[in-house]
Each structure stands twice: as C-alpha cells, then as structure tokens.
Design an enzyme around this catalytic site. Structure first.
Site, PDB file in Angstrom:
ATOM      1  N   HIS A  56       0.949  -1.120   0.014  1.00  0.00           N
ATOM      2  CA  HIS A  56      -0.042   0.094   0.032  1.00  0.00           C
ATOM      3  C   HIS A  56       0.790   1.237   0.162  1.00  0.00           C
ATOM      4  O   HIS A  56       1.409   1.533   1.148  1.00  0.00           O
ATOM      5  CB  HIS A  56      -0.854   0.092   1.374  1.00  0.00           C
ATOM      6  N   HIS A  58       1.451   5.412  -1.875  1.00  0.00           N
ATOM      7  CA  HIS A  58       1.096   6.563  -2.897  1.00  0.00           C
ATOM      8  C   HIS A  58       2.202   7.211  -3.525  1.00  0.00           C
ATOM      9  O   HIS A  58       2.715   8.252  -3.112  1.00  0.00           O
ATOM     10  CB  HIS A  58       0.071   7.389  -2.009  1.00  0.00           C
ATOM     11  N   GLN A 151      -9.803   9.300  -4.931  1.00  0.00           N
ATOM     12  CA  GLN A 151      -9.322  10.153  -3.699  1.00  0.00           C
ATOM     13  C   GLN A 151     -10.418  10.895  -2.976  1.00  0.00           C
ATOM     14  O   GLN A 151     -10.731  10.966  -1.941  1.00  0.00           O
ATOM     15  CB  GLN A 151      -8.345  10.934  -3.682  1.00  0.00           C
ATOM     16  N   HIS A 209      -9.324   1.586   0.118  1.00  0.00           N
ATOM     17  CA  HIS A 209      -9.005   2.412   1.569  1.00  0.00           C
ATOM     18  C   HIS A 209     -10.539   2.121   2.140  1.00  0.00           C
ATOM     19  O   HIS A 209     -11.476   2.787   1.480  1.00  0.00           O
ATOM     20  CB  HIS A 209      -8.699   3.819   1.182  1.00  0.00           C
ATOM     21  N   GLU A 212     -10.849   4.141   7.085  1.00  0.00           N
ATOM     22  CA  GLU A 212     -10.004   4.578   7.726  1.00  0.00           C
ATOM     23  C   GLU A 212     -10.373   5.871   8.779  1.00  0.00           C
ATOM     24  O   GLU A 212     -10.254   7.037   8.211  1.00  0.00           O
ATOM     25  CB  GLU A 212      -8.970   5.320   6.697  1.00  0.00           C
ATOM     26  N   ASP A 308       2.622   3.213   2.942  1.00  0.00           N
ATOM     27  CA  ASP A 308       1.505   4.307   2.692  1.00  0.00           C
ATOM     28  C   ASP A 308       2.031   5.602   2.007  1.00  0.00           C
ATOM     29  O   ASP A 308       1.761   5.973   1.075  1.00  0.00           O
ATOM     30  CB  ASP A 308       0.389   4.488   3.816  1.00  0.00           C
TER      31      ASP A 308
HETATM   32 FE   FE2 Z   1      -3.348   5.163   1.418  1.00  0.00          FE
END
Ligand code: FE2
Length: 424
Positions: A56, A58, A151, A209, A212, A308
């Site tokens: 995971h 970005h 997102q 996701h 979270e 992440d």
């Molecule tokens: Fe993430």
C-alpha cells in the site's frame, strides 16, 4: 551457474545453504552445492530473503513534502485538502522525477514490488499517465502495480467513476475506493457495490481504502466482504487500513472476522500512518487506531503491512524501509512473541506478494532470483536492526550493495568492532 550465494541463512532457519542462480531463476538450494558459479558471493551466514513488498503506497504524492505547504494539524483530512491544493500544480515531469527517485530508494532498501494507489479525481489523469510511464521505466528492476484510487470519493466526486474506468482502460491494474469518504454510509456501501461489480465484470483485483476512521460505526469492510463473496472475488480483494476495527465493539468484531475470512478478503494495515493519523480527535487516552492485526491473523486472514506515505501531505518521514514499517507494526500491535515477530516479517514479504499476485515470488527452486541479503542472522534480528541491505539481487543480478552496519570502538580492553548482531 550465473551466480551462487554461499552460506546463506534462510528465513525459516535451520542449516545454512547455498543458492544457485541461472538465467534469472533459482535453480538449486542446498548445503555446500557442488556447482561452479561465474560469480560467487560468500555471505557468511547472513539472512537471505525474497524482496520486500509494499502492499500500500501513494507514489503520485511521494517526496512532495512541503508542497505547497506543510500539513499543520497533521490530520488525514487536512492531508486530503492539502493534496487537493497541490493537484492542479502537478506536472508530468515532476511526478515522474519524484517517483523514480523513490524507486531508487526502494531498490536500495530491497523493496522490489510496490502496489501504489494513484488518484483518478483529476480529470486530466496526469498522475495516471505519469505512473504508467514510471511503471514501464522501472519494470526491469521493480514491479509497480497501480490501483485506480478515487481520492475525493467515487460518488462524491462527479467524474470519479468515469475517470476510474478510463484509468483502467489505460492500463491501471486494480480497482480502488474510499467508501468512508463518501457523503453518507449508504453512499459508501453503494460505492463498494459498484466498484466490486466493475472489478468482477473486468476480472480485476480490488483494494479499497476502507474505514480509515476512528468511528466504530464505519463498517464498510462488512459490505466489502459481502460483495467479494457474492461476486466470487475470493483471494482478489483487500481492505486497506480498516482502522475503525480498532474502535469497534468486540462482539461485532467476533462476527465480522469470520465473514472476512469466508470472503477471502485480505487486510492491509499501515502502521506508521495509522499510529500517526488515528486518534487525532481523542484527548487522553489516545487510541492507537491500527486495525486488529493479531486477531485478523488468528482468524486465518492474510495481513500485510504497507508504508502508505513517504514525505507527502500525510507523513513527513520515511525512506522506503519496510523493516521500519514492520518494526512499527510490531510495536503498535504488541506482537512481541517469537512467532508474532516472524509474522511481522512475513507481513512485508510473502503476504503482500500473495495479495499482489506476484508470479515467481519466493525462495524456492524455480522462483525468480529476486533476493535480498540482510546484515542479520534471522528475520527478528532484521526487524530489530532495520538491517543493512548488503546485496539486492534482481533476476540474478546485483543491483544494489551497502556496507554492514559496523562501528569502530576505541575502548581499552574492549573489542574494536561492534556490529549489534546476536543471532547466529
Ligand atoms: Fe493510502
């Protein structure tokens, strides 16, 4: 043989072994192999492992720390807002440059496979184009798997679903989502249904996701497991973060875990980020926020640890070191038993490799000769020391080297060298 590693310690312990490599594959493993290599390296009992895998990440945001400003509150939501400010200013060139620099760091850390989410809520799909280009550039030395990540919310952002489908058509590998960020719980559940159906129709993996949040009522993992099972997606779906599970009622979790197991859904915790971002609305005591890793493992669910973020709107530190991630995961989950610590090592190696569906990953004859030699005697010591990556090998070729972590002591009557190792 093209290459033979002599006197390797394998992650499962036991006798030291030699590893013979030809044409980019492991062709023999055993004690004192009677073979000759064009290149031979005596690693003198160092630990050899398949490479680290980050389940995971970005990569579109990485190394952008401070652009256009620093996250003052440190919260997830300010990070998302900050990323929204940065997005219009992004250029292909800057995205590619930062991603390539991060991949250099990753290789030097023995991290040779990364699943990166890529934001699809910018109608230009600039980041998608950039990371698809990066994926091709790094393919000889690093497996980059991309997730189409809405997102700003699949339903909350008017063009997100169309953009996600465009990104998949362009070559992005995996379907992403963010149900807890939709306007309502119902819309979150609807986004999960739409995305799982889209993935099933197109034969794609899913990695959302999911939850979270510190809100114990954020239960989209339940919906994700339901649709994964209904659509026959077992073994192809992951829920990332699942932090609300930290705060859920124990009785509800006792029902939830078997449902996740039955649905073949994997869990991806992100310890560095979860311990940093969760509990931000608490006074004291402050919740740790990471999902229930030992309980998920005990229920037979695959759990990987992801990095992440590295130097981006959400996290100001990091260097691509999955042993740092495992180290934090071990602490936050209080996984201090021998077997628990070993499972933290698996959470940054073989488990994420399975979640990504990597072909030829492992330390068996026939697997790709992708290997990392660590300045440690076993996986637990590797985590304890965040061990130096002595050699990083891709398809039988050494692509990175680093010296062992020694210090020279100048103390009367004491040894001249300290290497911090105990495991033999
Ligand atoms: Fe993430």
């Amino acid at each position: 043989m093209d290459l033979i590693l002599r006197n390797a310690t394998l992650p499962d312990g036991g006798q030291q072994a030699d590893i013979a490599i030809e044409a980019g594959r492991i062709v023999a493993i055993g004690p004192a192999l009677n073979l000759k290599g064009v290149q031979e390296i005596d690693i003198a009992g160092d630990l050899v492992t398949p490479p680290f895998v980050d389940a995971h990440f970005h990569m579109d945001a990485t190394l952008s720390y401070g652009l256009p400003r620093v996250n003052a509150s440190g919260t997830l939501l300010e990070g998302i807002a900050l990323w929204g400010e940065l997005k219009p200013e992004l250029t292909q060139q800057a995205l590619v440059g930062r991603a390539l620099q991060y991949c250099d760091w990753a290789v030097a850390r023995g991290l040779l496979a990364i699943r990166s989410h890529v934001d699809v809520c910018d109608d230009r799909l600039l980041a998608v184009e950039a990371l698809l280009h990066v994926k091709k550039l790094v393919a000889p030395y690093l497996d980059l798997q991309l997730v189409a990540f809405p997102q700003d919310g699949l339903l909350r952002s008017p063009t997100a679903f169309a953009n996600l489908q465009r990104a998949i058509a362009m070559g992005v590998d995996v379907v992403g989502g963010i149900p807890h960020f939709e306007r309502t719980m119902a819309e979150g559940a609807e986004s999960v249904r739409l995305l799982c159906e889209f993935a099933a129709e197109n034969g794609l993996r899913v990695d959302m996701h999911c939850d979270e949040s510190d809100d114990p009522m954020s239960r989209h993992i339940e919906t994700l497991a339901y649709h994964a099972q209904r659509l026959g997606l077992q073994g192809r779906v992951a829920g990332s973060h699942l932090t609300s599970m930290h705060s859920m009622d124990n009785y509800y979790v006792s029902k939830l875990l078997p449902l996740i197991r039955e649905a073949g859904v994997a869990a991806i915790a992100n310890p560095l980020i979860n311990i940093t971002l969760q509990g931000r609305h608490d006074t004291y005591p402050k919740r740790r926020g990471m999902t229930r890793v030992p309980e998920l493992l005990a229920a037979g669910i695959d759990v990987a640890f992801g990095h992440d973020c590295v130097m981006d709107p959400w996290y100001s530190l990091g260097s691509g070191d999955m042993l740092e991630v495992a180290h934090m995961g071990l602490h936050v989950a209080q996984m201090t038993g021998q077997e628990a610590m070993r499972s933290c090592f698996r959470a940054v190696t073989e488990t994420p490799a399975r979640i990504l569906g990597l072909e030829g990953y492992g330390l068996q004859v026939g697997c790709h000769a992708d290997l990392v030699v660590l300045d440690a005697g076993d996986p637990i010591e590797a985590i304890r020391l965040r061990a130096a990556r002595r050699f990083v090998i891709r398809r039988g070729v050494v692509i990175s080297q680093a010296p062992p972590a020694h210090a020279q002591l100048n103390l009367p009557g004491r040894p001249g060298k300290v290497d911090f190792r105990l495991a033999k």
